[in-house]
Design an enzyme around this catalytic site. Structure first.
Site, mmCIF file in Angstrom:
data_model
loop_
_atom_site.group_PDB
_atom_site.id
_atom_site.type_symbol
_atom_site.label_atom_id
_atom_site.label_comp_id
_atom_site.label_asym_id
_atom_site.label_seq_id
_atom_site.Cartn_x
_atom_site.Cartn_y
_atom_site.Cartn_z
ATOM 1 C CB ALA A 133 -42.942 23.614 32.520
ATOM 2 N N GLY A 140 -33.638 29.281 37.999
ATOM 3 C CA GLY A 140 -34.381 30.312 37.280
ATOM 4 C C GLY A 140 -33.477 30.854 36.186
ATOM 5 N NE ARG A 275 -54.279 67.696 38.631
ATOM 6 C CZ ARG A 275 -54.911 68.332 39.614
ATOM 7 N NH1 ARG A 275 -56.082 68.904 39.395
ATOM 8 N NH2 ARG A 275 -54.396 68.360 40.825
ATOM 9 C CD GLN A 286 -39.493 76.108 29.963
ATOM 10 O OE1 GLN A 286 -38.627 76.126 30.829
ATOM 11 N NE2 GLN A 286 -39.385 76.756 28.826
ATOM 12 C CD GLN A 349 -43.748 61.649 41.325
ATOM 13 O OE1 GLN A 349 -43.885 60.484 41.694
ATOM 14 N NE2 GLN A 349 -43.580 62.641 42.173
ATOM 15 N N GLY A 352 -50.068 62.430 39.999
ATOM 16 C CA GLY A 352 -50.212 62.746 41.415
ATOM 17 C C GLY A 352 -50.975 61.653 42.146
ATOM 18 N N GLY A 353 -51.850 62.063 43.063
ATOM 19 C CA GLY A 353 -52.593 61.093 43.879
ATOM 20 C C GLY A 353 -53.388 60.099 43.040
ATOM 21 C CD GLU A 376 -40.893 34.925 27.575
ATOM 22 O OE1 GLU A 376 -40.286 35.147 26.528
ATOM 23 O OE2 GLU A 376 -42.132 34.931 27.679
#
Ligand code: COS
Length: 393
Positions: A133, A140, A275, A286, A349, A352-353, A376
């Protein structure tokens, strides 16, 4: 998915490390912990890791630690391998182990034999959950600006104030807490204390919800009474003790980031190979190959900085001439966390979805990595530390 351990052949490592990586990877692959409730899951991970002996790497040999002999009190390379391997599998498992180390690190470095006996073996077995703590809402990055104060009273101490962003807050059995003992002395007026969760006047019930759930809380100290024996290390020596503890664990944060980045890269490679699109696989493009090339180089650059920081510290301890690795640990933490964020983003990325679908591995990694660039010592603090060191050299 199993992590590669080819990097353990690098000259930074000893035989003990070369055995540790694959053994832990095999073990983690067999663990099934329900992580839907982060506090319960963290307790479960601490217990499971403790039972299997992995938490013994968080404490020195004399207190039940796993490594003895010529190896240093805390072996930075072992911590890096442990965190890298656990984070590949489960960032929450990594968190559980890391907090046992960070929360007890100052006791290892500066505790009296009585304090070490009272806490470290139980940290190593998972019977006591540890926390560190330091941060406050207005302190911070500027840790020296803390306002929580400890006043000497009748042979003991009275603590008042508040700490926030405390990992394991609410589930910890004790908090290594830093408080001002000389209000006008800045970083030279801070002392560390071991505060048991049951201490009267400590309230750890304010949970903080974050994007990658893990136990996190605000602590409030109101007329919190401590015995004189709760003081940890030298009076007014707390800031240096906190920084020395962070010097060890910052390199291990880099290890955790590395584990997450390696997982993202493995997920990307797997996805690219399987895929199908436009009559070929994603891997045949590429553009995909270039991205994977970038990702692999970012991972290896982070790995080399991380292993260097850990090796430098271990080697200094082994030779009996400890070296300060503040700048090297800062470079490792900064590069590994920033690179991991980029690698994970590229992996997402590429999916994709599927990459943004809740429950996919790259989606959770995308959230898991984010806080490592902040806690940290944020990236900006690491830049300051490295810049200062360069200007002083
Ligand atoms: N090891 C040993 N001593 C250290 C040290 C280290 N790694 N880092 C600093 N010190 C000592 C300095 O030598 C100095 O000692 P003297 O008083 O004898 O001169 C003292 O501590 C103060 O150091 P410094 O002047 O560098 O402190 P600053 O307040 O200027 O800045 C930073 C320190 C910003 C680097 C520090 O506050 C920091 O790391 N902040 C981030 C804290 C953090 O990580 N917070 C997250 C909470 S943990 S989850």
């Amino acid at each position: 998915m199993t992590p590669s351990t080819a990097h353990l052949a690098l000259p930074f490592f000893d035989d003990a490390h070369r055995k540790l990586g694959p053994r832990l990877a095999e073990w983690t692959g067999q663990q099934q912990i329900d992580e839907s409730d982060d506090r319960r899951a963290c307790r479960d991970w601490v217990r499971t890791l403790g039972n299997a002996g992995w938490l013994r790497y968080c404490v020195p040999a004399g207190a039940g630690g796993a490594l003895g002999g010529a190896l240093p009190r805390l072996d930075s390379r072992a911590l890096v391998i442990l965190r890298e391997t656990l984070a590949f599998h489960s960032p929450l498992a990594d968190f559980a182990l890391a907090m046992q180390g960070l929360g007890s690190g100052a006791i290892t470095l500066a505790g009296t034999p009585d304090q070490q006996r009272a806490y470290l073996p139980q940290v190593a077995s998972g019977q006591k959950i540890a926390a560190f703590a330091l941060s406050e809402s207005d302190a911070g990055s500027d840790a020296g600006a803390m306002a929580t104060r400890a006043v000497e009273a009748a042979g003991g101490w009275t603590v008042d104030g508040s700490k926030t962003w405390i990992s394991n807050g609410g589930i910890a059995d004790f908090y290594v807490t830093f408080a001002k003992t000389e209000s006008e002395a800045g970083t030279r007026g801070i002392t560390a204390f071991i505060i048991d969760a049951a201490a009267p006047g400590l309230d750890a019930s304010e949970h903080i919800a974050v994007m990658s759930p893990h136990p996190l809380a605000t602590l409030k100290f109101t007329n919190c009474q401590l015995a004189g024996s709760a003081r940890l290390g030298a009076l007014n020596g707390g800031f240096k003790l906190a920084m020395q503890t962070l010097d060890i664990f910052r390199a291990s944060v880099a290890g955790a980031a590395l584990g997450m980045a390696r997982r993202a890269l493995a997920e990307a490679v797997h996805h690219a190979r399987s895929r199908k699109m436009f009559g070929q696989t994603l891997a045949d493009f590429q553009l995909t190959q270039a991205k994977i090339g970038d990702m692999a180089a970012l991972v290896d650059a982070a790995a080399l900085l991380t292993y260097r920081a850990a090796w430098l510290r271990d080697e200094g301890e082994r030779l009996g001439t400890p070296v300060r690795v503040t700048a090297e640990a800062a470079m490792a933490k900064m590069a590994a966390t920033e690179n991991a964020q980029r690698v994970i983003d590229m992996a997402l990325q590429m999916h994709g979805g599927l990459g943004v679908k809740v429950g996919s591995k790259v989606e959770s990694l995308y959230r898991d990595i984010r806080s490592l660039r902040i806690y940290e010592g944020a990236t900006e603090v690491q830049q300051l530390i490295i810049g200062k060191a360069m200007l002083q050299s």
